[in-house]
Design an enzyme around this catalytic site. Sequence first.
Site, PDB file in Angstrom:
ATOM      1  CG  ASP A  55       2.388   0.130   7.992  1.00 26.85           C
ATOM      2  OD1 ASP A  55       2.098  -0.390   6.905  1.00 26.85           O
ATOM      3  OD2 ASP A  55       1.562   0.316   8.887  1.00 26.85           O
ATOM      4  CD  GLU A 114      -3.252  -1.210   5.226  1.00 28.73           C
ATOM      5  OE1 GLU A 114      -3.417  -2.239   5.899  1.00 28.73           O
ATOM      6  OE2 GLU A 114      -2.764  -0.173   5.716  1.00 28.73           O
ATOM      7  CD  GLU A 115      -1.560   2.407   7.481  1.00 27.50           C
ATOM      8  OE1 GLU A 115      -2.310   2.062   8.400  1.00 27.50           O
ATOM      9  OE2 GLU A 115      -0.409   1.966   7.322  1.00 27.50           O
ATOM     10  CG  HIS A 168      -0.435   0.024   2.539  1.00 25.60           C
ATOM     11  ND1 HIS A 168      -0.052   1.200   3.133  1.00 25.60           N
ATOM     12  CD2 HIS A 168      -0.210  -0.951   3.446  1.00 25.60           C
ATOM     13  CE1 HIS A 168       0.373   0.936   4.364  1.00 25.60           C
ATOM     14  NE2 HIS A 168       0.302  -0.357   4.581  1.00 25.60           N
ATOM     15  CG  HIS A 207       0.385   2.847  12.489  1.00 29.03           C
ATOM     16  ND1 HIS A 207      -0.951   2.530  12.533  1.00 29.03           N
ATOM     17  CD2 HIS A 207       0.821   2.404  11.284  1.00 29.03           C
ATOM     18  CE1 HIS A 207      -1.302   1.920  11.405  1.00 29.03           C
ATOM     19  NE2 HIS A 207      -0.233   1.822  10.643  1.00 29.03           N
ATOM     20  CG  ASP A 218      -2.595   4.369   2.508  1.00 27.15           C
ATOM     21  OD1 ASP A 218      -2.232   3.255   2.081  1.00 27.15           O
ATOM     22  OD2 ASP A 218      -3.482   4.497   3.373  1.00 27.15           O
ATOM     23  CD  GLU A 266       0.438  -3.859   6.298  1.00 28.17           C
ATOM     24  OE1 GLU A 266       0.840  -3.414   7.392  1.00 28.17           O
ATOM     25  OE2 GLU A 266      -0.051  -3.149   5.407  1.00 28.17           O
TER      26      GLU A 266
HETATM   27 ZN   LIG Z   1       0.521  -1.135   6.471  1.00 31.92          ZN
END
Ligand SMILES: [Zn+2]
Length: 372
Positions: free
Chosen positions: A102, A134-135, A72, A345, A74, A159
């Site tokens: 990530d 995705e997030e 992903h 994150h 984003d 991931e």
């Molecule tokens: Zn991710």
Amino acid sequence: MTVETTLRDLVAIDSVSARSNADIIAYLEARCRDAGLNTTRFPHTDESGIEKINLVATTGDETEIQLALVGHTDTVPYDPAWHEALHLTERDGKLFGRGACDTKGFIAAALTAIESVDLAKLEKPLALIFTADEEIGCLGAKRLAQTKPFTARYAIVGEPTSLRPMRAGKGYCLAEITLRGREAHSAYPQLGVSAIFQAARLLERIKAVSHQLQSEIHQGFDPPYTTLNVGIIQGGSAKNVLARECRFTLEWRTIPGQKSDHVLNLVKHEVADLCKHDPDFVCEIDAARADDSFEIDPESELVQFLEQASGISSGTVAFGTEAPSMIAIGAEAVVLGPGDIRVAHRTGEFVPGDELHRCVEVLRLAIRQFCA
Ligand SMILES: [Zn+2]
């Protein structure tokens, strides 16, 4: 280009989910074309009017993909005070930056892997799939799963798993529940209905449901049962007014084998029971999201191969991924990538350099194994 310089380029392109991912897609498109892949854009406009693009790059213009590497584009937002967020910085063998772990690390590894392979010699179609959003709910991958512009036999979903192949994952479901009461002066509670007290009655029942769910066990997950959480509750207008409204979020993560609406049905049953005995019990349930769990046979060729290539036995994840969407287009999907989800994150997100290099090697071997 090295995997580090590619990652540096990717991290420098701000691609938080709230923005359009057109810049990072343009970069990836150019890299894939230079490597000899054919690219197709699947654009759409999101609910804020912003362009979001899924990009699929394939050897040949195949609609039946043998192996898809899925990343992903984003990222989650970053603190503007974190100066490394868009400037990849190396310290002690770790590469710091938003998305380094990530999932831009995986994307950099996938690009590096395809650039090290003679794609003209591949017998079966290989694809890189770059998704949007995705997030904020795996929205890009879900669009591909709905429209099914191609099928895939195997998919490696990037991931951060510290390169451990993850062959099963819990589902992710969300509902917003609203209780309605009637305002009244709190000196005369008999004249109204407190939506907050009604919510408390339902929450007691929901807590009992969460205990009941612990009797259905799926070994291999930690914890090995479906979990639920009430993360946000809001209601009321003043301390001396009976609350007119109270709303809360209910989130649950289902074990494989359990339907995604199982918890919802249990809660609806409790609501119906409360309504039956109290005409003032008014409740609305808005089921906002129901992402399936997934589970791939441990004997699957992809699981077996990735265990051998990474040297790590397969496991399970409790967080949501794009794997169910890839399964929806026909793939056996395994989640694997460099970096640790526990540092994703957050400010100071990083990917270990050695894992990044090992990921390139695992993906190169996978391409040879499944597409040569
Ligand atoms: Zn991710």
